[in-house]
Design an enzyme around this catalytic site. Structure first.
Site, PDB file in Angstrom:
ATOM      1  N   TYR A  28       0.811  -1.228  -0.037  1.00  0.00           N
ATOM      2  CA  TYR A  28      -0.045  -0.089  -0.038  1.00  0.00           C
ATOM      3  C   TYR A  28       0.734   1.404  -0.192  1.00  0.00           C
ATOM      4  O   TYR A  28       0.268   2.348  -0.113  1.00  0.00           O
ATOM      5  CB  TYR A  28      -0.763   0.124   1.285  1.00  0.00           C
ATOM      6  CG  TYR A  28      -1.922  -1.237   1.049  1.00  0.00           C
ATOM      7  CD1 TYR A  28      -2.793  -1.259   0.166  1.00  0.00           C
ATOM      8  CD2 TYR A  28      -1.918  -2.117   2.251  1.00  0.00           C
ATOM      9  CE1 TYR A  28      -3.781  -2.293   0.012  1.00  0.00           C
ATOM     10  CE2 TYR A  28      -2.800  -3.147   2.105  1.00  0.00           C
ATOM     11  CZ  TYR A  28      -3.828  -3.256   1.007  1.00  0.00           C
ATOM     12  OH  TYR A  28      -4.503  -4.538   0.987  1.00  0.00           O
ATOM     13  N   HIS A 105      -8.635   2.171  -5.877  1.00  0.00           N
ATOM     14  CA  HIS A 105      -7.871   1.226  -5.104  1.00  0.00           C
ATOM     15  C   HIS A 105      -6.411   1.334  -5.271  1.00  0.00           C
ATOM     16  O   HIS A 105      -5.867   1.681  -6.249  1.00  0.00           O
ATOM     17  CB  HIS A 105      -8.206  -0.321  -5.655  1.00  0.00           C
ATOM     18  CG  HIS A 105      -9.567  -0.706  -5.271  1.00  0.00           C
ATOM     19  ND1 HIS A 105      -9.852  -1.096  -4.092  1.00  0.00           N
ATOM     20  CD2 HIS A 105     -10.396  -1.039  -6.108  1.00  0.00           C
ATOM     21  CE1 HIS A 105     -11.249  -1.474  -4.251  1.00  0.00           C
ATOM     22  NE2 HIS A 105     -11.614  -1.164  -5.600  1.00  0.00           N
TER      23      HIS A 105
HETATM   24  O1  CA2 Z   1      -5.812  -1.621  -2.890  1.00  0.00           O
HETATM   25  C1  CA2 Z   1      -6.528  -1.069  -1.926  1.00  0.00           C
HETATM   26  O2  CA2 Z   1      -6.725   0.175  -1.879  1.00  0.00           O
HETATM   27  C2  CA2 Z   1      -7.782  -2.102  -1.449  1.00  0.00           C
HETATM   28  O3  CA2 Z   1      -9.087  -1.214  -1.276  1.00  0.00           O
HETATM   29  C3  CA2 Z   1      -7.264  -2.195   0.011  1.00  0.00           C
HETATM   30  C4  CA2 Z   1      -7.933  -3.080   0.941  1.00  0.00           C
HETATM   31  C5  CA2 Z   1      -8.210  -4.371   0.578  1.00  0.00           C
HETATM   32  O4  CA2 Z   1      -9.057  -5.170   1.127  1.00  0.00           O
HETATM   33  C6  CA2 Z   1      -8.794  -4.212  -1.165  1.00  0.00           C
HETATM   34  O5  CA2 Z   1      -8.761  -5.567  -1.606  1.00  0.00           O
HETATM   35  C7  CA2 Z   1      -7.763  -3.524  -2.123  1.00  0.00           C
HETATM   36  C8  CA2 Z   1      -7.370  -3.083   2.504  1.00  0.00           C
HETATM   37  C9  CA2 Z   1      -7.228  -1.884   3.119  1.00  0.00           C
HETATM   38  C10 CA2 Z   1      -6.239  -2.117   4.372  1.00  0.00           C
HETATM   39  O6  CA2 Z   1      -5.435  -1.280   4.344  1.00  0.00           O
HETATM   40  C11 CA2 Z   1      -4.226  -1.363   5.086  1.00  0.00           C
HETATM   41  C12 CA2 Z   1      -3.258  -0.544   5.150  1.00  0.00           C
HETATM   42  C13 CA2 Z   1      -1.970  -0.521   5.842  1.00  0.00           C
HETATM   43  C14 CA2 Z   1      -1.816  -1.756   6.559  1.00  0.00           C
HETATM   44  C15 CA2 Z   1      -2.957  -2.681   6.563  1.00  0.00           C
HETATM   45  C16 CA2 Z   1      -4.093  -2.435   5.976  1.00  0.00           C
END
Ligand code: CA2
Length: 157
Positions: A28, A105
């Site tokens: 991310y 995303h």
């Molecule tokens: O890629 C993306 O932006 C997502 O929407 C992020 C979601 C995931 O479930 C989607 O499939 C794709 C997850 C968000 C969690 O964000 C975190 C950030 C840092 C550490 C842990 C989780």
């Protein structure tokens, strides 16, 4: 026609995106949620618009924010996070308010696990940006404002 059309977007971020920058930087990136919200505000301001930002780990809070947007926003940029792949209720809320939606995303969901390939939101979105990191919010805001300014984005769902 409205003499002073609303020039505001709702920027909505779903569950766990408050953790941005603190974990999983390989997936991310290093930017925080505050960085995302600042980028959104600056991008919109450059076009003469403003934003209302919401992040929640609770589906109902996001749905309430989407309902509220009906009265004073012209569009919605949303990263539904995990709710993308699970939530009929979130999709119904987005569809129900009738505002144009941009789905964002950070990661390229199509290069990831199969369960991330399906989105309940994409079929009702004007546009979907996946894998552009936080720049995806910038592109989504620019494109959505363009769509709204051109008089488009009326939803048929
Ligand atoms: O890629 C993306 O932006 C997502 O929407 C992020 C979601 C995931 O479930 C989607 O499939 C794709 C997850 C968000 C969690 O964000 C975190 C950030 C840092 C550490 C842990 C989780």
């Amino acid at each position: 026609m409205d003499a002073s059309p609303t020039r505001r977007l709702l920027i909505a971020n779903g569950p766990n995106l408050n953790l941005l920058g603190s974990r999983e930087p390989d997936v991310y990136g290093h930017h925080t949620l505050a960085d995302v919200e600042q980028l959104a505000a600056e991008t919109a301001a450059g076009l003469g618009w403003d934003v209302r930002c919401v992040q929640s780990n609770h589906e109902g809070v996001l749905i309430d924010a989407i309902h509220a947007a009906r009265s004073d926003c012209a569009g919605i940029v949303i990263n539904p996070a995990g709710l993308t792949h699970t939530s009929v209720a979130l999709r119904d809320a987005l569809s129900g308010v009738g505002l144009p939606v941009a789905e964002v995303h950070l990661s390229n969901v199509h290069r990831r696990e199969r369960f991330r390939h399906h989105s309940y939101v994409s079929p009702i979105a004007e546009l979907v940006i996946t894998g552009a990191g936080i720049n995806g919010y910038r592109y989504a805001i620019q494109q959505l404002i363009g769509v709204v300014s051109a008089g488009g984005g009326q939803r048929r769902h």
